[in-house]
Design a protein around this motif. Structure first.
Motif, PDB file in Angstrom:
ATOM      1  N   SER A 202       0.840  -1.295   0.012  1.00 56.45           N
ATOM      2  CA  SER A 202      -0.070   0.095   0.041  1.00 56.45           C
ATOM      3  C   SER A 202       0.859   1.313  -0.168  1.00 56.45           C
ATOM      4  CB  SER A 202      -1.134  -0.053   1.171  1.00 56.45           C
ATOM      5  OG  SER A 202      -0.129   0.105   2.388  1.00 56.45           O
ATOM      6  N   THR A 203       2.208   1.202   0.650  1.00 56.96           N
ATOM      7  CA  THR A 203       2.776   2.479   0.766  1.00 56.96           C
ATOM      8  C   THR A 203       3.475   2.596  -0.745  1.00 56.96           C
ATOM      9  OG1 THR A 203       4.598   1.059   1.572  1.00 56.96           O
ATOM     10  CG2 THR A 203       3.315   2.502   3.000  1.00 56.96           C
TER      11      THR A 203
ATOM     12  N   PHE B 129       2.229   1.753  -3.508  1.00 59.17           N
ATOM     13  CA  PHE B 129       1.067   2.303  -4.479  1.00 59.17           C
ATOM     14  C   PHE B 129       0.773   3.707  -4.193  1.00 59.17           C
ATOM     15  CE2 PHE B 129      -0.186  -2.140  -5.268  1.00 59.17           C
ATOM     16  CZ  PHE B 129      -0.041  -2.304  -6.710  1.00 59.17           C
ATOM     17  N   GLN B 130       0.842   4.014  -2.844  1.00 58.94           N
ATOM     18  CA  GLN B 130       0.728   5.596  -2.624  1.00 58.94           C
ATOM     19  C   GLN B 130       1.732   6.417  -3.272  1.00 58.94           C
ATOM     20  OE1 GLN B 130       0.598   5.646   1.469  1.00 58.94           O
ATOM     21  NE2 GLN B 130      -1.632   4.734   1.512  1.00 58.94           N
ATOM     22  N   ARG B 131       3.151   5.856  -3.333  1.00 56.93           N
ATOM     23  CA  ARG B 131       4.172   6.357  -3.687  1.00 56.93           C
ATOM     24  C   ARG B 131       3.950   6.555  -5.334  1.00 56.93           C
ATOM     25  NH1 ARG B 131       9.288   3.783  -0.583  1.00 56.93           N
ATOM     26  NH2 ARG B 131       9.058   5.108   1.430  1.00 56.93           N
TER      27      ARG B 131
ATOM     28  N   GLN C  96       1.138   6.559  -7.064  1.00 58.93           N
ATOM     29  CA  GLN C  96       0.175   7.651  -7.126  1.00 58.93           C
ATOM     30  C   GLN C  96       0.652   8.927  -7.042  1.00 58.93           C
ATOM     31  OE1 GLN C  96      -3.177   6.782  -4.745  1.00 58.93           O
ATOM     32  NE2 GLN C  96      -4.813   7.847  -6.011  1.00 58.93           N
ATOM     33  N   ALA C  97       1.399   9.053  -6.030  1.00 56.57           N
ATOM     34  CA  ALA C  97       1.825  10.512  -5.938  1.00 56.57           C
ATOM     35  C   ALA C  97       2.669  11.066  -6.899  1.00 56.57           C
ATOM     36  CB  ALA C  97       2.514  10.648  -4.506  1.00 56.57           C
ATOM     37  N   HIS C  98       3.492  10.228  -7.751  1.00 52.32           N
ATOM     38  CA  HIS C  98       4.089  10.559  -8.851  1.00 52.32           C
ATOM     39  C   HIS C  98       3.378  10.333 -10.181  1.00 52.32           C
ATOM     40  CE1 HIS C  98       7.594  11.559  -6.571  1.00 52.32           C
ATOM     41  NE2 HIS C  98       7.554  10.352  -5.970  1.00 52.32           N
ATOM     42  N   SER C  99       2.444   9.778 -10.117  1.00 52.53           N
ATOM     43  CA  SER C  99       1.773   9.384 -11.493  1.00 52.53           C
ATOM     44  C   SER C  99       1.229  10.863 -12.173  1.00 52.53           C
ATOM     45  CB  SER C  99       0.438   8.611 -11.268  1.00 52.53           C
ATOM     46  OG  SER C  99      -0.684   9.394 -10.457  1.00 52.53           O
TER      47      SER C  99
END
Length: 162
Positions: free
Chosen positions: A26-27, A29-31, A33-36
């Motif tokens: 989950s962390t 994917f959060q990273r 998503q933050a750079h997407s």
């Protein structure tokens, strides 16, 4: 160190804010998503990827084509130069004929509009040039009328028997 800084609270290892209790994916994917890219950047990103793929494909096919066809190109090179020269001359002639054709059509359209009184672009400059030519011609005519008799008498003096 906790004794020196009493404002710092100690976290409990089983609390919900503990990073060790959250799953590792989950962390990750959060990273990501933050750079997407944002939704407005997505078509640009996809287009850039497609163009990059096509560029690589073109370079690969070109280099493989040179590798495979280089013996044929070297063996038949005495034929390629004259053929290339003829094709270049024919293409240059065709392009110049087409260009002159387009130029003449545009010129005839401009003259048609000018003589019909539709005032095409540049008509004022043409009228100015026409008036200047007419004025110059009338001045030359007046000069010739004034000094024409003088020249006629000089011609008779130069050739008295004529």
């Amino acid at each position: 160190m906790a004794e020196r800084n009493p404002t710092q609270q100690r976290r409990s290892p089983t609390g919900p804010n503990n990073p060790t209790t959250a799953p590792a994916f989950s962390t990750f994917f959060q990273r990501i998503q933050a750079h997407s890219p944002h939704s407005a950047q997505l078509p640009l990103f996809i287009t850039a990827l497609i163009l990059l793929l096509l560029t690589g494909l073109t370079m690969t096919v070109t280099s493989l084509g040179f590798i495979f066809f280089m013996p044929l190109i070297i063996i038949s090179s005495p034929v390629w130069f004259p053929i290339g020269a003829v094709v270049l001359i024919v293409f240059a002639g065709f392009a110049s004929v087409c260009g002159f054709g387009v130029l003449s059509v545009v010129g005839f359209c401009w003259m048609y509009r000018y003589f019909k009184g539709m005032h095409p672009p540049g008509w004022d400059r043409v009228d100015y040039a026409r008036s200047r030519i007419y004025d110059t011609a009338s001045h030359v005519k007046d000069y010739a009328m004034e000094y024409g008799g003088y020249l006629q008498s000089k011609v008779k003096d130069a050739a008295p028997g004529a």
